[in-house]
Motif scaffolding. Structure first.
Motif, mmCIF file in Angstrom:
data_model
loop_
_atom_site.group_PDB
_atom_site.id
_atom_site.type_symbol
_atom_site.label_atom_id
_atom_site.label_comp_id
_atom_site.label_asym_id
_atom_site.label_seq_id
_atom_site.Cartn_x
_atom_site.Cartn_y
_atom_site.Cartn_z
ATOM 1 N N SER A 284 0.808 -1.210 0.000
ATOM 2 C CA SER A 284 0.000 0.000 0.000
ATOM 3 C C SER A 284 0.842 1.261 0.000
ATOM 4 O O SER A 284 0.321 2.360 -0.178
ATOM 5 N N GLY A 285 2.125 1.116 0.208
ATOM 6 C CA GLY A 285 3.010 2.273 0.199
ATOM 7 C C GLY A 285 3.130 2.972 1.529
ATOM 8 O O GLY A 285 3.644 4.097 1.592
ATOM 9 N N ASP A 286 2.686 2.320 2.603
ATOM 10 C CA ASP A 286 2.714 2.975 3.913
ATOM 11 C C ASP A 286 4.108 3.035 4.523
ATOM 12 O O ASP A 286 4.343 3.838 5.426
ATOM 13 N N ASN A 287 4.998 2.189 4.084
ATOM 14 C CA ASN A 287 6.330 2.127 4.712
ATOM 15 C C ASN A 287 7.444 2.179 3.689
ATOM 16 O O ASN A 287 8.192 1.218 3.513
ATOM 17 N N PRO A 288 7.588 3.297 3.003
ATOM 18 C CA PRO A 288 8.715 3.420 2.083
ATOM 19 C C PRO A 288 10.022 3.484 2.858
ATOM 20 O O PRO A 288 10.027 3.809 4.045
ATOM 21 N N TYR A 289 11.106 3.169 2.195
ATOM 22 C CA TYR A 289 12.404 3.265 2.858
ATOM 23 C C TYR A 289 13.406 3.890 1.901
ATOM 24 O O TYR A 289 13.201 3.875 0.676
ATOM 25 N N TYR A 290 14.453 4.459 2.486
ATOM 26 C CA TYR A 290 15.385 5.286 1.723
ATOM 27 C C TYR A 290 16.828 5.021 2.129
ATOM 28 O O TYR A 290 17.110 4.627 3.263
ATOM 29 N N ALA A 291 17.707 5.284 1.200
ATOM 30 C CA ALA A 291 19.129 5.315 1.527
ATOM 31 C C ALA A 291 19.390 6.524 2.421
ATOM 32 O O ALA A 291 18.724 7.560 2.291
ATOM 33 N N ASP A 292 20.352 6.401 3.305
ATOM 34 C CA ASP A 292 20.652 7.498 4.219
ATOM 35 C C ASP A 292 21.009 8.777 3.463
ATOM 36 O O ASP A 292 20.708 9.886 3.920
ATOM 37 N N SER A 293 21.625 8.635 2.320
ATOM 38 C CA SER A 293 22.086 9.803 1.565
ATOM 39 C C SER A 293 20.951 10.657 1.012
ATOM 40 O O SER A 293 21.181 11.809 0.638
ATOM 41 N N VAL A 294 19.735 10.119 0.967
ATOM 42 C CA VAL A 294 18.622 10.874 0.384
ATOM 43 C C VAL A 294 17.474 11.094 1.368
ATOM 44 O O VAL A 294 16.505 11.777 1.036
ATOM 45 N N LYS A 295 17.576 10.532 2.558
ATOM 46 C CA LYS A 295 16.499 10.696 3.537
ATOM 47 C C LYS A 295 16.237 12.162 3.818
ATOM 48 O O LYS A 295 17.160 12.958 3.985
ATOM 49 N N GLY A 296 14.969 12.508 3.857
ATOM 50 C CA GLY A 296 14.584 13.882 4.124
ATOM 51 C C GLY A 296 14.563 14.763 2.885
ATOM 52 O O GLY A 296 14.057 15.887 2.937
ATOM 53 N N ARG A 297 15.110 14.272 1.791
ATOM 54 C CA ARG A 297 15.126 15.048 0.548
ATOM 55 C C ARG A 297 14.309 14.395 -0.562
ATOM 56 O O ARG A 297 13.703 15.081 -1.383
ATOM 57 N N GLN B 228 10.129 11.958 -5.961
ATOM 58 C CA GLN B 228 10.240 13.408 -5.827
ATOM 59 C C GLN B 228 11.583 13.713 -5.184
ATOM 60 O O GLN B 228 11.858 13.239 -4.078
ATOM 61 N N MET B 229 12.390 14.483 -5.867
ATOM 62 C CA MET B 229 13.735 14.791 -5.398
ATOM 63 C C MET B 229 13.850 16.279 -5.155
ATOM 64 O O MET B 229 13.736 17.078 -6.092
ATOM 65 N N ASN B 230 14.062 16.652 -3.912
ATOM 66 C CA ASN B 230 14.212 18.052 -3.527
ATOM 67 C C ASN B 230 15.611 18.305 -2.989
ATOM 68 O O ASN B 230 16.331 17.363 -2.654
ATOM 69 N N SER B 231 15.966 19.560 -2.902
ATOM 70 C CA SER B 231 17.281 19.952 -2.362
ATOM 71 C C SER B 231 18.399 19.148 -3.021
ATOM 72 O O SER B 231 19.287 18.613 -2.339
ATOM 73 N N LEU B 232 18.365 19.096 -4.323
ATOM 74 C CA LEU B 232 19.332 18.281 -5.055
ATOM 75 C C LEU B 232 20.747 18.815 -4.912
ATOM 76 O O LEU B 232 20.963 20.037 -4.814
ATOM 77 N N LYS B 233 21.683 17.882 -4.891
ATOM 78 C CA LYS B 233 23.101 18.196 -4.739
ATOM 79 C C LYS B 233 23.861 17.640 -5.943
ATOM 80 O O LYS B 233 23.400 16.699 -6.594
ATOM 81 N N PRO B 234 25.036 18.173 -6.225
ATOM 82 C CA PRO B 234 25.826 17.632 -7.338
ATOM 83 C C PRO B 234 26.081 16.136 -7.205
ATOM 84 O O PRO B 234 26.132 15.422 -8.221
ATOM 85 N N GLU B 235 26.196 15.644 -5.990
ATOM 86 C CA GLU B 235 26.440 14.207 -5.799
ATOM 87 C C GLU B 235 25.219 13.347 -6.098
ATOM 88 O O GLU B 235 25.319 12.115 -6.076
#
Length: 120
Positions: free
Chosen positions: A54-67, A82-89
């Motif tokens: 259902s999409g209730d528990n997505p998970y992320y790499a530490d490098s992108v969490k919060g963004r 959705q990618m926000n606050s993008l960085k060159p890396e």
């Protein structure tokens, strides 16, 4: 024939945003597990985000969490990143995955990738 087609990549400046889409075709319904990987030049492919059920528990790499935010639309058989606050890396080719048994749904189907370039 199943197919994953990514779109939404492009070039942005640091701090900008992009939304990637991955449309799943040839599946009876949206795959239970879908995810995103990326591969930067000269680096190994790495998992970015995964979502299942259902999409209730997505998970992320530490490098992108919060963004980054992953979401899915069952009616459209599409997963988004959705990618926000993008960085060159964050510059990389981004790949969609589906139906794999491993983390970030890898080991199953893959899309062809979409390029994301973030300039400083």
């Amino acid at each position: 024939q199943v197919q994953l087609v990514e779109s939404g990549g492009g070039s942005v400046q640091t701090g900008g945003s992009l939304r990637l889409s991955c449309a799943a075709s040839g599946y009876g319904q949206i795959p239970y597990c879908m995810g995103w990987f990326r591969q930067a030049p000269g680096k190994e492919r790495e998992g970015v985000a995964g979502i299942y059920g259902s999409g209730d528990n997505p998970y992320y790499a530490d490098s992108v969490k919060g963004r980054f935010t992953i979401s899915r639309d069952g009616a459209k058989k599409t997963v988004y990143l959705q990618m926000n606050s993008l960085k060159p890396e964050d510059t990389a080719i981004y790949y969609c995955t589906a139906n794999g048994p491993r983390r970030y749904c890898s080991g199953g189907d893959w899309g062809q990738g979409t390029q994301v370039t973030v300039s400083s």
